[in-house]
Design an enzyme around this catalytic site. Sequence first.
Site, short mmCIF file in Angstrom:
data_model
loop_
_atom_site.label_atom_id
_atom_site.label_comp_id
_atom_site.label_asym_id
_atom_site.label_seq_id
_atom_site.Cartn_x
_atom_site.Cartn_y
_atom_site.Cartn_z
N TYR A 144 0.89 5.40 -1.90
CA TYR A 144 -0.16 5.75 -2.84
C TYR A 144 -1.49 5.72 -2.10
CZ TYR A 144 -3.23 5.05 -6.99
OH TYR A 144 -4.22 5.13 -7.95
N LYS A 174 1.75 9.78 -3.31
CA LYS A 174 0.79 10.04 -4.40
C LYS A 174 -0.56 10.21 -3.72
CE LYS A 174 -1.16 8.00 -8.64
NZ LYS A 174 -2.58 8.16 -8.33
#
Length: 305
Positions: A144, A174
């Site tokens: 992420y 992400k």
Amino acid sequence: MAPGDDRKVTGLVAATFTPLDAQGEVNLSVIGPYVDYLTEKQGIKGIFVNGTTGESMSLSVAERKVLAEEWCLRAKGRMDYVIVHVGCMSLKDSQDLARHAAKIGADGIAAISPSFFKPKTAEALRRFLQEVASAAPTLPFYYYQIPSFTGVNVPVKDVIEDIEKLIPSFRGVKFSGGDLLDFGQCVGYSQPHWSVLYGMDEQLLAGLAMGANGAVGSTYNYMGCYVDEMISAFETKDLVKARTIQFKIQELLNYAIKLGFDTGVNKQLMSDVSGLHLGPPRLPLMPCSPDLAQLLLQKYHSIFD
């Protein structure tokens, strides 16, 4: 969703808010109705819990565990994916949360970079992620990236190169940054079984054009049905319609930013649109003022009604 599973995360994934009561304590009773709202009103089939939108860095490890467990319980059979964010400043806490996510039946885990003692190189960051992922080797693992919060600007392409040699369970990124050059490099390098998920709601259409497999974002909690229309328009090559919807989303967010948009304000807008009682944010975030909440709700309805 085991690492050997060919199923990829695609489409919209809502980054969920954490319901708190008036005293600032976790309010699990809202999560069931929250899942109902996402599935029935917004058409959302995936959630990303305990992330930035969920105020994870302001929650204790114990709170994050009970939240993850409740989200997994309520979403079972209703959602295609429940990805639990396990990133912490402490490697040991991240590993603890990763093991817990595997125990409760999460479909995947994700982790941000530590942001107090920051990794200075891609190799340092890769080693941290490797240690987190190794605590739950059966779960798909996602990096992420969110440099606006972590202050870590290591190119993602450098992080993911040959990463499956270190993290066999690695399944994607992400990408919550605005660098479309780096994003494009990630998509170009991405393996067929990975998912590259774009995290900038206000420019998702650009991410789709660059090859994003899907998207994770906070506004999909209350604009998911409209964003689904944009994705469908893009896929059918109706770019005029797709741009029209993206520009509406930008209009709302640009208006909100000028008024002081943050996670607390965003949480209040979700509460007002959905009718769910999500409560205030946790300090140091401040609650949204009633006047600002009313202005944003009026603007939302003027654009989307």
